[in-house]
Design an enzyme around this catalytic site. Structure first.
Site, PDB file in Angstrom:
ATOM      1  N   GLU A  16      55.405  78.017  30.475  1.00 45.25           N
ATOM      2  CA  GLU A  16      55.308  79.005  31.554  1.00 45.25           C
ATOM      3  C   GLU A  16      55.202  80.397  30.917  1.00 45.25           C
ATOM      4  O   GLU A  16      56.123  80.844  30.241  1.00 45.25           O
ATOM      5  CB  GLU A  16      56.539  78.878  32.475  1.00 45.25           C
ATOM      6  CG  GLU A  16      56.765  80.031  33.420  1.00 45.25           C
ATOM      7  CD  GLU A  16      55.557  80.401  34.249  1.00 45.25           C
ATOM      8  OE1 GLU A  16      55.060  79.572  35.024  1.00 45.25           O
ATOM      9  OE2 GLU A  16      55.088  81.572  34.106  1.00 45.25           O
ATOM     10  N   LYS A  17      54.058  81.045  31.158  1.00 48.47           N
ATOM     11  CA  LYS A  17      53.746  82.294  30.453  1.00 48.47           C
ATOM     12  C   LYS A  17      54.653  83.464  30.775  1.00 48.47           C
ATOM     13  O   LYS A  17      54.677  84.446  30.033  1.00 48.47           O
ATOM     14  CB  LYS A  17      52.295  82.687  30.708  1.00 48.47           C
ATOM     15  CG  LYS A  17      51.961  82.994  32.166  1.00 48.47           C
ATOM     16  CD  LYS A  17      50.491  83.341  32.318  1.00 48.47           C
ATOM     17  CE  LYS A  17      50.110  83.610  33.752  1.00 48.47           C
ATOM     18  NZ  LYS A  17      49.975  82.364  34.536  1.00 48.47           N
ATOM     19  N   HIS A  18      55.401  83.414  31.857  1.00 47.02           N
ATOM     20  CA  HIS A  18      56.254  84.548  32.220  1.00 47.02           C
ATOM     21  C   HIS A  18      57.616  84.565  31.532  1.00 47.02           C
ATOM     22  O   HIS A  18      58.284  85.593  31.523  1.00 47.02           O
ATOM     23  CB  HIS A  18      56.497  84.561  33.731  1.00 47.02           C
ATOM     24  CG  HIS A  18      55.312  84.979  34.519  1.00 47.02           C
ATOM     25  ND1 HIS A  18      54.429  84.071  35.041  1.00 47.02           N
ATOM     26  CD2 HIS A  18      54.850  86.205  34.861  1.00 47.02           C
ATOM     27  CE1 HIS A  18      53.477  84.728  35.684  1.00 47.02           C
ATOM     28  NE2 HIS A  18      53.698  86.021  35.579  1.00 47.02           N
ATOM     29  N   HIS A  46      50.094  86.010  28.743  1.00 54.25           N
ATOM     30  CA  HIS A  46      50.156  86.539  30.110  1.00 54.25           C
ATOM     31  C   HIS A  46      49.059  87.599  30.239  1.00 54.25           C
ATOM     32  O   HIS A  46      48.796  88.328  29.284  1.00 54.25           O
ATOM     33  CB  HIS A  46      51.532  87.172  30.353  1.00 54.25           C
ATOM     34  CG  HIS A  46      51.707  87.663  31.750  1.00 54.25           C
ATOM     35  ND1 HIS A  46      51.274  88.910  32.156  1.00 54.25           N
ATOM     36  CD2 HIS A  46      52.223  87.065  32.853  1.00 54.25           C
ATOM     37  CE1 HIS A  46      51.541  89.049  33.443  1.00 54.25           C
ATOM     38  NE2 HIS A  46      52.114  87.952  33.881  1.00 54.25           N
ATOM     39  N   HIS A  52      47.756  93.426  36.753  1.00 54.04           N
ATOM     40  CA  HIS A  52      48.682  92.324  36.501  1.00 54.04           C
ATOM     41  C   HIS A  52      49.221  92.436  35.078  1.00 54.04           C
ATOM     42  O   HIS A  52      48.487  92.243  34.112  1.00 54.04           O
ATOM     43  CB  HIS A  52      47.910  90.996  36.685  1.00 54.04           C
ATOM     44  CG  HIS A  52      48.772  89.780  36.569  1.00 54.04           C
ATOM     45  ND1 HIS A  52      48.232  88.512  36.484  1.00 54.04           N
ATOM     46  CD2 HIS A  52      50.122  89.624  36.514  1.00 54.04           C
ATOM     47  CE1 HIS A  52      49.213  87.623  36.397  1.00 54.04           C
ATOM     48  NE2 HIS A  52      50.375  88.271  36.398  1.00 54.04           N
ATOM     49  N   CYS A 116      57.271  90.828  35.832  1.00 57.11           N
ATOM     50  CA  CYS A 116      55.821  90.870  36.053  1.00 57.11           C
ATOM     51  C   CYS A 116      55.583  91.604  37.367  1.00 57.11           C
ATOM     52  O   CYS A 116      56.274  91.332  38.356  1.00 57.11           O
ATOM     53  CB  CYS A 116      55.256  89.448  36.136  1.00 57.11           C
ATOM     54  SG  CYS A 116      53.552  89.402  36.733  1.00 57.11           S
ATOM     55  N   HIS A 119      54.537  88.716  39.799  1.00 63.72           N
ATOM     56  CA  HIS A 119      55.219  87.415  39.818  1.00 63.72           C
ATOM     57  C   HIS A 119      56.729  87.509  39.627  1.00 63.72           C
ATOM     58  O   HIS A 119      57.387  86.501  39.340  1.00 63.72           O
ATOM     59  CB  HIS A 119      54.618  86.471  38.777  1.00 63.72           C
ATOM     60  CG  HIS A 119      53.179  86.141  39.035  1.00 63.72           C
ATOM     61  ND1 HIS A 119      52.165  86.503  38.189  1.00 63.72           N
ATOM     62  CD2 HIS A 119      52.592  85.506  40.081  1.00 63.72           C
ATOM     63  CE1 HIS A 119      51.007  86.096  38.683  1.00 63.72           C
ATOM     64  NE2 HIS A 119      51.232  85.489  39.838  1.00 63.72           N
TER      65      HIS A 119
HETATM   66 FE   LIG Z   1      52.309  87.524  36.108  1.00 63.44          FE
END
Ligand SMILES: [Fe+2]
Length: 131
Positions: A16-18, A46, A52, A116, A119
């Site tokens: 999960e990139k976050h 990310h 973003h 983020c 997100h």
């Molecule tokens: Fe994001």
């Protein structure tokens, strides 16, 4: 209505990139400086655009058996490609990676949080033992 603590999302940072990836020694010596690197998007990058991007990373340490964490540092990322020409025109982007150091006589857990802009809030954790 959700509790604020429930807004902190987590997962495996490799999938999960976050999730902030915490890199630090598994163990340290009492009172010796310990280097911690926290990166968002270490395994899966990310996006980093005006629309973003990651706004900040926080790093904390919670000694075993204690209730209140200590904030090691808070890092704000301020360049996201915007310029007088418009979004993504500057080509300047702060990368969401920080290095900080601290020392402790106590074992515990290093926590990192990141935000983020679209997100929300994410967290990661890594244990630290002291010899
Ligand atoms: Fe994001």
């Amino acid at each position: 209505m959700a509790e604020f603590k429930d807004l902190f999302q987590t997962a495996d940072w490799k999938k999960e990139k976050h999730v902030p990836a915490i890199e630090s020694p598994e163990k340290c010596k009492k009172g010796e400086s310990l280097k911690v690197t926290v990166t968002v998007g270490k395994e899966i990058p990310h996006p980093n655009t005006t629309e973003h991007h990651i706004r900040w990373i926080g790093v904390y340490f919670l000694p075993d058996g204690e209730k209140f964490p200590f904030q090691i540092g808070k890092f704000e990322f301020a360049s996201h490609g915007e310029s007088v020409q418009g979004p993504n025109m500057s080509t300047v982007y702060t990368q969401p990676e920080v290095v900080c150091s601290f020392k402790t006589d106590k074992p515990g857990a290093i926590y990192a949080s990141s935000y983020c802009n679209i997100h929300g809030i994410w967290q990661g954790m890594k244990k630290l033992s002291v010899e």
